[in-house]
Scaffold this active site. Sequence first.
Site, PDB file in Angstrom:
ATOM      1  N   ARG A  82     -96.894 -34.855  20.641  1.00 19.93           N
ATOM      2  CA  ARG A  82     -95.820 -35.195  19.697  1.00 19.93           C
ATOM      3  C   ARG A  82     -95.855 -36.676  19.301  1.00 19.93           C
ATOM      4  NH1 ARG A  82     -91.229 -32.742  23.543  1.00 19.93           N
ATOM      5  NH2 ARG A  82     -92.903 -33.114  25.036  1.00 19.93           N
ATOM      6  N   SER A 139    -100.429 -89.859   4.897  1.00 20.66           N
ATOM      7  CA  SER A 139    -100.556 -88.496   4.369  1.00 20.66           C
ATOM      8  C   SER A 139    -101.993 -88.162   4.001  1.00 20.66           C
ATOM      9  CB  SER A 139     -99.703 -88.356   3.110  1.00 20.66           C
ATOM     10  OG  SER A 139     -98.374 -88.553   3.462  1.00 20.66           O
ATOM     11  N   ASN A 199    -111.165 -80.282  14.110  1.00 21.81           N
ATOM     12  CA  ASN A 199    -111.540 -80.194  15.532  1.00 21.81           C
ATOM     13  C   ASN A 199    -112.757 -79.317  15.765  1.00 21.81           C
ATOM     14  OD1 ASN A 199    -110.124 -77.896  14.775  1.00 21.81           O
ATOM     15  ND2 ASN A 199    -109.304 -77.556  16.823  1.00 21.81           N
ATOM     16  N   LEU A 230     -95.691 -38.455  36.776  1.00 13.84           N
ATOM     17  CA  LEU A 230     -96.453 -37.521  35.939  1.00 13.84           C
ATOM     18  C   LEU A 230     -96.884 -38.232  34.655  1.00 13.84           C
ATOM     19  CD1 LEU A 230     -94.219 -34.330  36.320  1.00 13.84           C
ATOM     20  CD2 LEU A 230     -95.957 -35.238  37.875  1.00 13.84           C
TER      21      LEU A 230
HETATM   22  C1  UD1 Z   1     -89.749 -32.457  30.572  1.00 11.17           C
HETATM   23  C2  UD1 Z   1     -88.917 -31.385  31.289  1.00 11.17           C
HETATM   24  C3  UD1 Z   1     -87.550 -31.290  30.622  1.00 11.17           C
HETATM   25  C4  UD1 Z   1     -86.878 -32.655  30.650  1.00 11.17           C
HETATM   26  C5  UD1 Z   1     -87.780 -33.741  30.036  1.00 11.17           C
HETATM   27  C6  UD1 Z   1     -87.177 -35.112  30.310  1.00 11.17           C
HETATM   28  C7  UD1 Z   1     -90.466 -29.683  32.114  1.00 11.17           C
HETATM   29  C8  UD1 Z   1     -91.017 -28.326  31.920  1.00 11.17           C
HETATM   30  N1  UD1 Z   1     -89.591 -30.114  31.220  1.00 11.17           N
HETATM   31  O1  UD1 Z   1     -89.939 -31.988  29.235  1.00 11.17           O
HETATM   32  O2  UD1 Z   1     -86.740 -30.345  31.314  1.00 11.17           O
HETATM   33  O3  UD1 Z   1     -85.649 -32.590  29.976  1.00 11.17           O
HETATM   34  O4  UD1 Z   1     -89.074 -33.710  30.622  1.00 11.17           O
HETATM   35  O5  UD1 Z   1     -87.829 -36.134  29.636  1.00 11.17           O
HETATM   36  O6  UD1 Z   1     -90.821 -30.331  33.070  1.00 11.17           O
HETATM   37  N2  UD1 Z   1     -97.386 -33.969  32.294  1.00 11.17           N
HETATM   38  C9  UD1 Z   1     -98.462 -33.911  33.153  1.00 11.17           C
HETATM   39  N3  UD1 Z   1     -99.206 -32.786  33.194  1.00 11.17           N
HETATM   40  C10 UD1 Z   1     -98.925 -31.697  32.444  1.00 11.17           C
HETATM   41  C11 UD1 Z   1     -97.819 -31.765  31.571  1.00 11.17           C
HETATM   42  C12 UD1 Z   1     -97.069 -32.898  31.522  1.00 11.17           C
HETATM   43  O7  UD1 Z   1     -98.748 -34.893  33.863  1.00 11.17           O
HETATM   44  O8  UD1 Z   1     -99.652 -30.705  32.556  1.00 11.17           O
HETATM   45  C13 UD1 Z   1     -96.586 -35.214  32.247  1.00 11.17           C
HETATM   46  C14 UD1 Z   1     -96.546 -35.853  30.861  1.00 11.17           C
HETATM   47  O9  UD1 Z   1     -97.590 -36.795  30.706  1.00 11.17           O
HETATM   48  C15 UD1 Z   1     -95.171 -36.508  30.844  1.00 11.17           C
HETATM   49  C16 UD1 Z   1     -94.355 -35.678  31.820  1.00 11.17           C
HETATM   50  O10 UD1 Z   1     -95.252 -34.900  32.567  1.00 11.17           O
HETATM   51  O11 UD1 Z   1     -95.211 -37.840  31.315  1.00 11.17           O
HETATM   52  C17 UD1 Z   1     -93.365 -34.754  31.112  1.00 11.17           C
HETATM   53  O12 UD1 Z   1     -94.061 -33.935  30.203  1.00 11.17           O
HETATM   54  P1  UD1 Z   1     -93.537 -33.686  28.732  1.00 11.17           P
HETATM   55  O13 UD1 Z   1     -94.482 -32.788  28.053  1.00 11.17           O
HETATM   56  O14 UD1 Z   1     -93.178 -34.953  28.096  1.00 11.17           O
HETATM   57  O15 UD1 Z   1     -92.227 -32.835  29.085  1.00 11.17           O
HETATM   58  P2  UD1 Z   1     -90.944 -32.662  28.188  1.00 11.17           P
HETATM   59  O16 UD1 Z   1     -91.208 -31.639  27.154  1.00 11.17           O
HETATM   60  O17 UD1 Z   1     -90.440 -33.952  27.750  1.00 11.17           O
HETATM   61 CA    CA Z   2     -91.161 -36.060  27.832  1.00 12.09          CA
END
Ligand code: UD1
Ligand code: CA
Length: 466
Positions: A13, A409, A388, A6
């Site tokens: 953030r 030198s 150079n 993902l």
């Molecule tokens: C997520 C988990 C949380 C876990 C944490 C671990 C969920 C709801 N929560 O939270 O339980 O403890 O990861 O690191 O899954 N992404 C997509 N498409 C979207 C949203 C997110 O591809 O629509 C991808 C983001 O790019 C990221 C990953 O999913 O790489 C996780 O998303 P992020 O928003 O970082 O989730 P967390 O709040 O960290």
């Molecule tokens: Ca995350």
Amino acid sequence: MIIVVLAAGKSTRFKSSKHKALHDLLGKKIIQRVSQALEKLNPAKTIYVLGHQLNEVRAELKNKEDFVEQKEQLGTGHALLTALEGIYQKSPEKLQGILVTCVDTPLLTSQTLEKLIESTKTNKAKIGLLTTQINNPNDYGRIIRDGQKVKAIVEEKDASESQKVIKEINAGVYYFDLPIEEVLQGLKSLKNNNQQKEYYLTDMIEWANQAGHTVTALCAEDSSEVLGINNRADLAEAIEQMSQRRIKELQSEGVTFVNPNSTLVAPEAVIGQDTIVYPNCIILGNTEIGSNCTVGPNSFLQDSKVGNNSSIKYSHLLEAKIGNNCSVGPFANLRPGTKLLDEASVGDFVEIKNTTIASGSKVPHLSYIGDAEINEEVNIGAGTITANYNAITGEKGKTIIGKGVKVGSNSVLVAPVKIADGCMVAAGTVVAEDVYDKDSLIIARNELRVKKGWVKEKSKNLSSNT
Ligand code: UD1
Ligand code: CA
């Protein structure tokens, strides 16, 4: 098995104009670190879910077709749904076994992922997830258990006060030992009635429980592996953890780090036994340092090689090759293409690029040596410059210095130029043509005039006038 990563999220953030997966983690991009670990699992297919800055992130994929676009980032559940629908459309044949991970957890090792898959199978669970115990679980989903079984994951934002104190957290890594169609069914049933109005992948745990499937968790002992990079503080923590991991391995192989906390070492860096790394060193990329060397303090080495028994002090090395028994610095800048053969030395305030310095030769002080070939036993005097660059043609010329040459030198060697073996260049000489005769003195100097008593005379005249 297929792997889904993902990576479509906006990384709000992280506060960057660049996708967080493209940020540097000890000399490699975060996404490269993730894909490196996943490659070791030999999956049938790895699909990245991309959205935010799709083209930029896609450019980092080994196989540029291994992605599915999530146009709107509606949550991690929706991201997996998009990926699986994409995969299913392309190959509707029976697929079973899906490992899901996030692009922001680059410290995960392939060993831990293998263990997760194994434990899910041994437990005969349909979903196995990776968890860990941490003292400060803020921001992570909390694991709701019933003994060995996992009943639900509750996100921080949706958690009750009593759930917030749970220290076991979700790593965001799941193994579905289910056919793809069934996972798709579950994902389609997800609702977004939560604080963030997103389709949470974590809600698949409750779905599985309702469908009568067992969900288990592998609790990682090393909680640093699970670190998710959401903001800059997390990135700093990931850099620190990844480096400390490598430092510990190297310590066990006999490398001394005088102050490990001030030192950064990339996972791919190699350092030999009995080498001492002094404080404030950064050792990145495919750097290889031999045994019995001293490195630092305050040195930076990237994609460089150092032989045995060499010393590098307060210096910057990028794509440089240093032989055995060499000495570099303090304060040397060795740029790409610098090659020091055994017993060569480069001293303080010396810049070198694209140059070979043969055995026993020295560039001890205050020089710029570029595009040069310096043969054995040469001494380059303080302040020598290889000119150079031809500012008219824009061409770079080569300087070739024969064996045993002594360059006085403050000399300028105007390239392209060759100096035969055994010659001596007098201090302050500008050498702008080739010298073919060995053992010659090369001197271009105006006659020295000494005017006896001149200073006193001048001063006297000055005082009598006032
Ligand atoms: C997520 C988990 C949380 C876990 C944490 C671990 C969920 C709801 N929560 O939270 O339980 O403890 O990861 O690191 O899954 N992404 C997509 N498409 C979207 C949203 C997110 O591809 O629509 C991808 C983001 O790019 C990221 C990953 O999913 O790489 C996780 O998303 P992020 O928003 O970082 O989730 P967390 O709040 O960290
Ligand atoms: Ca995350």
